[in-house]
Design an enzyme around this catalytic site. Sequence first.
Site, PDB file in Angstrom:
ATOM      1  N   ALA A  61      48.827 -37.854  31.879  1.00 44.75           N
ATOM      2  CA  ALA A  61      49.742 -37.863  33.022  1.00 44.75           C
ATOM      3  C   ALA A  61      50.022 -36.424  33.438  1.00 44.75           C
ATOM      4  O   ALA A  61      49.931 -35.503  32.617  1.00 44.75           O
ATOM      5  CB  ALA A  61      51.042 -38.554  32.624  1.00 44.75           C
ATOM      6  N   GLY A 119      47.830 -40.130  28.722  1.00 47.48           N
ATOM      7  CA  GLY A 119      47.495 -41.127  29.731  1.00 47.48           C
ATOM      8  C   GLY A 119      45.987 -41.212  29.957  1.00 47.48           C
ATOM      9  O   GLY A 119      45.476 -42.262  30.359  1.00 47.48           O
ATOM     10  N   GLU A 177      44.829 -43.476  27.345  1.00 41.19           N
ATOM     11  CA  GLU A 177      45.351 -44.817  27.665  1.00 41.19           C
ATOM     12  C   GLU A 177      44.521 -45.458  28.786  1.00 41.19           C
ATOM     13  O   GLU A 177      44.253 -46.661  28.766  1.00 41.19           O
ATOM     14  CB  GLU A 177      46.824 -44.718  28.060  1.00 41.19           C
ATOM     15  CG  GLU A 177      47.690 -44.294  26.873  1.00 41.19           C
ATOM     16  CD  GLU A 177      49.144 -44.109  27.254  1.00 41.19           C
ATOM     17  OE1 GLU A 177      49.446 -43.118  27.934  1.00 41.19           O
ATOM     18  OE2 GLU A 177      49.956 -44.960  26.883  1.00 41.19           O
ATOM     19  N   GLU A 231      51.607 -37.363  23.400  1.00 41.69           N
ATOM     20  CA  GLU A 231      52.895 -37.476  24.107  1.00 41.69           C
ATOM     21  C   GLU A 231      54.082 -37.092  23.236  1.00 41.69           C
ATOM     22  O   GLU A 231      55.062 -36.523  23.710  1.00 41.69           O
ATOM     23  CB  GLU A 231      53.092 -38.906  24.626  1.00 41.69           C
ATOM     24  CG  GLU A 231      52.245 -39.266  25.845  1.00 41.69           C
ATOM     25  CD  GLU A 231      50.871 -39.802  25.485  1.00 41.69           C
ATOM     26  OE1 GLU A 231      50.386 -39.555  24.354  1.00 41.69           O
ATOM     27  OE2 GLU A 231      50.271 -40.465  26.348  1.00 41.69           O
TER      28      GLU A 231
HETATM   29  C1  LIG Z   1      55.119 -41.655  33.177  1.00 42.81           C
HETATM   30  C2  LIG Z   1      54.366 -41.457  31.938  1.00 42.81           C
HETATM   31  C3  LIG Z   1      53.660 -42.640  31.516  1.00 42.81           C
HETATM   32  C4  LIG Z   1      52.802 -42.675  30.525  1.00 42.81           C
HETATM   33  C5  LIG Z   1      52.670 -41.801  29.388  1.00 42.81           C
HETATM   34  C6  LIG Z   1      51.662 -40.756  29.521  1.00 42.81           C
HETATM   35  C7  LIG Z   1      52.062 -39.523  29.245  1.00 42.81           C
HETATM   36  C8  LIG Z   1      51.114 -38.404  29.224  1.00 42.81           C
HETATM   37  O1  LIG Z   1      49.939 -38.526  29.423  1.00 42.81           O
HETATM   38  S1  LIG Z   1      51.838 -36.942  28.933  1.00 42.81           S
HETATM   39  C9  LIG Z   1      50.474 -35.817  28.922  1.00 42.81           C
HETATM   40  C10 LIG Z   1      49.685 -35.944  27.675  1.00 42.81           C
HETATM   41  N1  LIG Z   1      48.663 -34.936  27.636  1.00 42.81           N
HETATM   42  C11 LIG Z   1      48.788 -33.819  26.988  1.00 42.81           C
HETATM   43  O2  LIG Z   1      49.753 -33.570  26.318  1.00 42.81           O
HETATM   44  C12 LIG Z   1      47.679 -32.843  27.124  1.00 42.81           C
HETATM   45  C13 LIG Z   1      48.220 -31.541  27.600  1.00 42.81           C
HETATM   46  N2  LIG Z   1      47.180 -30.556  27.805  1.00 42.81           N
HETATM   47  C14 LIG Z   1      46.575 -29.932  26.792  1.00 42.81           C
HETATM   48  O3  LIG Z   1      46.771 -30.167  25.634  1.00 42.81           O
HETATM   49  C15 LIG Z   1      45.599 -28.864  27.174  1.00 42.81           C
HETATM   50  O4  LIG Z   1      45.953 -28.395  28.419  1.00 42.81           O
HETATM   51  C16 LIG Z   1      44.137 -29.360  27.206  1.00 42.81           C
HETATM   52  C17 LIG Z   1      43.667 -29.644  25.776  1.00 42.81           C
HETATM   53  C18 LIG Z   1      43.977 -30.577  28.067  1.00 42.81           C
HETATM   54  C19 LIG Z   1      43.254 -28.244  27.816  1.00 42.81           C
HETATM   55  O5  LIG Z   1      43.444 -27.054  27.069  1.00 42.81           O
HETATM   56  P1  LIG Z   1      42.870 -25.663  27.623  1.00 42.81           P
HETATM   57  O6  LIG Z   1      41.470 -25.829  28.016  1.00 42.81           O
HETATM   58  O7  LIG Z   1      43.211 -24.643  26.597  1.00 42.81           O
HETATM   59  O8  LIG Z   1      43.648 -25.369  28.965  1.00 42.81           O
HETATM   60  P2  LIG Z   1      45.189 -25.128  29.209  1.00 42.81           P
HETATM   61  O9  LIG Z   1      45.988 -25.748  28.171  1.00 42.81           O
HETATM   62  O10 LIG Z   1      45.404 -23.701  29.490  1.00 42.81           O
HETATM   63  O11 LIG Z   1      45.422 -25.983  30.543  1.00 42.81           O
HETATM   64  C20 LIG Z   1      44.838 -25.596  31.775  1.00 42.81           C
HETATM   65  C21 LIG Z   1      45.833 -25.846  32.875  1.00 42.81           C
HETATM   66  O12 LIG Z   1      46.040 -27.253  32.988  1.00 42.81           O
HETATM   67  C22 LIG Z   1      47.425 -27.531  32.900  1.00 42.81           C
HETATM   68  N3  LIG Z   1      47.565 -28.853  32.268  1.00 42.81           N
HETATM   69  C23 LIG Z   1      46.963 -29.276  31.150  1.00 42.81           C
HETATM   70  N4  LIG Z   1      47.294 -30.542  30.905  1.00 42.81           N
HETATM   71  C24 LIG Z   1      48.126 -30.924  31.884  1.00 42.81           C
HETATM   72  C25 LIG Z   1      48.812 -32.125  32.177  1.00 42.81           C
HETATM   73  N5  LIG Z   1      48.681 -33.214  31.415  1.00 42.81           N
HETATM   74  N6  LIG Z   1      49.598 -32.143  33.254  1.00 42.81           N
HETATM   75  C26 LIG Z   1      49.730 -31.074  34.052  1.00 42.81           C
HETATM   76  N7  LIG Z   1      49.099 -29.897  33.843  1.00 42.81           N
HETATM   77  C27 LIG Z   1      48.316 -29.835  32.764  1.00 42.81           C
HETATM   78  C28 LIG Z   1      47.997 -26.418  32.058  1.00 42.81           C
HETATM   79  O13 LIG Z   1      49.359 -26.271  32.275  1.00 42.81           O
HETATM   80  C29 LIG Z   1      47.202 -25.250  32.577  1.00 42.81           C
HETATM   81  O14 LIG Z   1      47.746 -24.893  33.807  1.00 42.81           O
HETATM   82  P3  LIG Z   1      48.285 -23.426  34.056  1.00 42.81           P
HETATM   83  O15 LIG Z   1      47.141 -22.525  33.751  1.00 42.81           O
HETATM   84  O16 LIG Z   1      48.731 -23.420  35.453  1.00 42.81           O
HETATM   85  O17 LIG Z   1      49.398 -23.260  33.079  1.00 42.81           O
END
Ligand SMILES: CC/C=C\C/C=C/C(=O)SCCNC(=O)CCNC(=O)[C@H](O)C(C)(C)COP(=O)(O)OP(=O)(O)OC[C@H]1O[C@@H](n2cnc3c(N)ncnc32)[C@H](O)[C@@H]1OP(=O)(O)O
Length: 716
Positions: A61, A100, A103, A123
């Site tokens: 998400a 998500g 999921e 999450e």
């Molecule tokens: C209403 C809710 C209903 C259902 C439940 C679902 C909930 C969820 O899904 S919550 C999200 C769960 N996902 C995560 O926790 C993953 C988070 N991301 C990461 O762990 C990492 O970013 C990655 C492993 C996906 C990639 O790592 P890496 O290659 O080292 O890159 P960065 O971490 O630097 O990320 C790059 C860039 O993307 C932004 N970003 C990453 N994930 C998300 C996200 N899920 N949502 C929004 N933005 C995300 C991250 O902030 C970086 O952006 P910036 O460079 O601008 O900071």
Amino acid sequence: MARYVRIPGSIALITLANPPVNALSAAVRRGITETLSRAIADPEVKAVVLCGENGNFCGGADIKEFAGPMSGPGLVPMIDAIEAGEKPVVAAIEGVALGGGLELALGCHYRIAHCKARVGLPEVTLGLLPAAGGTQRLPRLIGLSAALDLITTGRHVSAQEALQLGIVDRLTEGDTLGVAVEFAQSIAGQPLGSRRLSTRTPACPADLDSFLQGALVQVRRRARGAMAPEACVRAVGAAATLPYSQGMQREQELMASLFRSAQARALQYCFFSQRLVGRWSTPSGARWDSAEPRPIRRAAVIGLGTMGRGIAVSLLQAGIAVVAVETDEQQLEAGRRAVTALLERRAQGRGSEGPLRFTTDLQQLRQVELVIEAVFEDLAVKKQVFRQLSAVCPADTLLCTNTSGLDVEQLAACTRSPELVVGTHFFGPAHVMKLLEVVYGPRSSPVAVATAMHLGKRLGKVSVAVGNCPGFVGNRMLKPYLEQAHFLLEEGAAPEQVDQALEEFGFAMGVFRVADLSGLDVGWRVRKEAGLTGPGVAPGESPRRRQGRRYSPLPDLLCEQGRLGQKTGRGWYLYEGPGAREARPDPWTHSFLQQYRQQHGLQPRAVPQQEVLERCLYALINEGFRVLEDGIATGPEDIDIIYVFGYGWPRHRGGPMFHAGAVGLATVLDRLEHYHHAHPDIPNLQPSALLRRLVASGNPPIQKWREVIRRVRSQL
Ligand SMILES: CC/C=C\C/C=C/C(=O)SCCNC(=O)CCNC(=O)[C@H](O)C(C)(C)COP(=O)(O)OP(=O)(O)OC[C@H]1O[C@@H](n2cnc3c(N)ncnc32)[C@H](O)[C@@H]1OP(=O)(O)O
């Protein structure tokens, strides 16, 4: 933001397109919903393949959306529609399928993954639970026990483990999309019955009640007050005890209790702050996006004490060749044995290490690109080493000092190329702890800072660039915190009472247990060097005053008694013997404190828990504001990340500066004023100018503090 293509063989290809990680923003959810309807409505389409662009399936998400009102199609109905459809949907997973994203893949009927992909439900690390059916579908796919592990820890699972667990159906080393399309063609038309995970019954342990009870006890112990892990256990428990639709309802209720919670906000703040600190800048104008790091292939570590050993292991595990240096053969042999043992212990499941050489000969450093000095924490000794390094290393070698607070500029001044000197403050054990403070001096060049920051990332650390001052950020702020803890003992508290308050707040260990673990002699030596105790103290000076302010000699007195902490079996606490770890309150300490108070005419009082927390934490936070005023940290996020990753600050409380904002800056100011009024001889309790200015600016959200900081700094 989802592309739709019809490809030969009656396959519809839906591609999530929201780089870099294809987070499921409202636009992406809308895109998936619309393209899926299109595929279902098209009689020519027999199966669907779902993939993500840019080498990533989906990072979950869109976390940025959580702060505002949610709009667009919901994730749950979208995933339900995929699962319920009559046409098979195959998820082609490259890169990551997280939260998500996983999921979504679990709603698909099949999952094909690239062998380098990672999946997980992280999450919980954001203060949430997998509320798009993750807590209900995953147990039905891999069983309750394995699902509970993944959901309560949030750990990422390799493609190989995902295959073993049954999360994915097939792995490929080649073209994931091609394999998924071919696979989709092969299963088109087959019944989907049990491929719909919501229809399955989860495999559960025989004694379900006691299993779930045990799981609750275990996560509560680990969570240190965080709520999400417990909610995860309850949601997974619902998968085992309720029909799917009721389980989903329970999942939603539990998510509602977390979604807007202060803990979720704190954890999501940590997520973004961790990334923000990578976009560093320095007052001299060096920046992450303009300074080019140098490639490092060969490094040296000087000094193979505890820190040097850990640093060497960290470098080796990042594939960097290491020359490890000690002063004599005996120390070298001890270092060799320790490093080898550490490497052996960590070898399982790890990649190949860089080559390692041990030597007592500094001439062997002629080929290295970077040196990390990790000798004894003594400025004179370190200066001597830097002079030698400057003489033997090529002029363009980057020289780093692993110090917890000494002046980096004084070391730079001992070298031919002061612009290539930076501090790299590792935290022990250096091969385990995630934090690296990269300390730039006034002359450190952009390339030196960039190289050290990049090196930290390569070592798997969270690197924070900070300015040069005694103790840098972390240890500078720790000083007033420790000091308050000692003053509280003088006033009537017991060590275990102070520790209990801090541990209930969420610290892994209270201040006195940490001191016993690290050794009380560490601070003793620093205080002696600063002339606060020992022969440097002017004769006749009151033991409770130093340099015009209140001082507590309590830790010095303990050291004089040979009570150095765990290593001597006695410190603030009593231990079974030297090296034992279980701390027991010690009657000796209690009577020692009693005598001390009598001797100094101090009337002991009952110190409320609230006061313990406020005085220790607000003194630390107040110093944090001063660190910001002085430009030693760029923003509050730098401080918070340092405290969360290096000092055991509970992540679900976001870090000290975030905590101050959450409590309310006006409250912090008011309490500091109150305590400073009561203790005017403790300057650290006097509220900082920045705190006052922030309160006067109407308590802006933490993301806006930098603007106020800039104004305050420009007026100084
Ligand atoms: C209403 C809710 C209903 C259902 C439940 C679902 C909930 C969820 O899904 S919550 C999200 C769960 N996902 C995560 O926790 C993953 C988070 N991301 C990461 O762990 C990492 O970013 C990655 C492993 C996906 C990639 O790592 P890496 O290659 O080292 O890159 P960065 O971490 O630097 O990320 C790059 C860039 O993307 C932004 N970003 C990453 N994930 C998300 C996200 N899920 N949502 C929004 N933005 C995300 C991250 O902030 C970086 O952006 P910036 O460079 O601008 O900071």
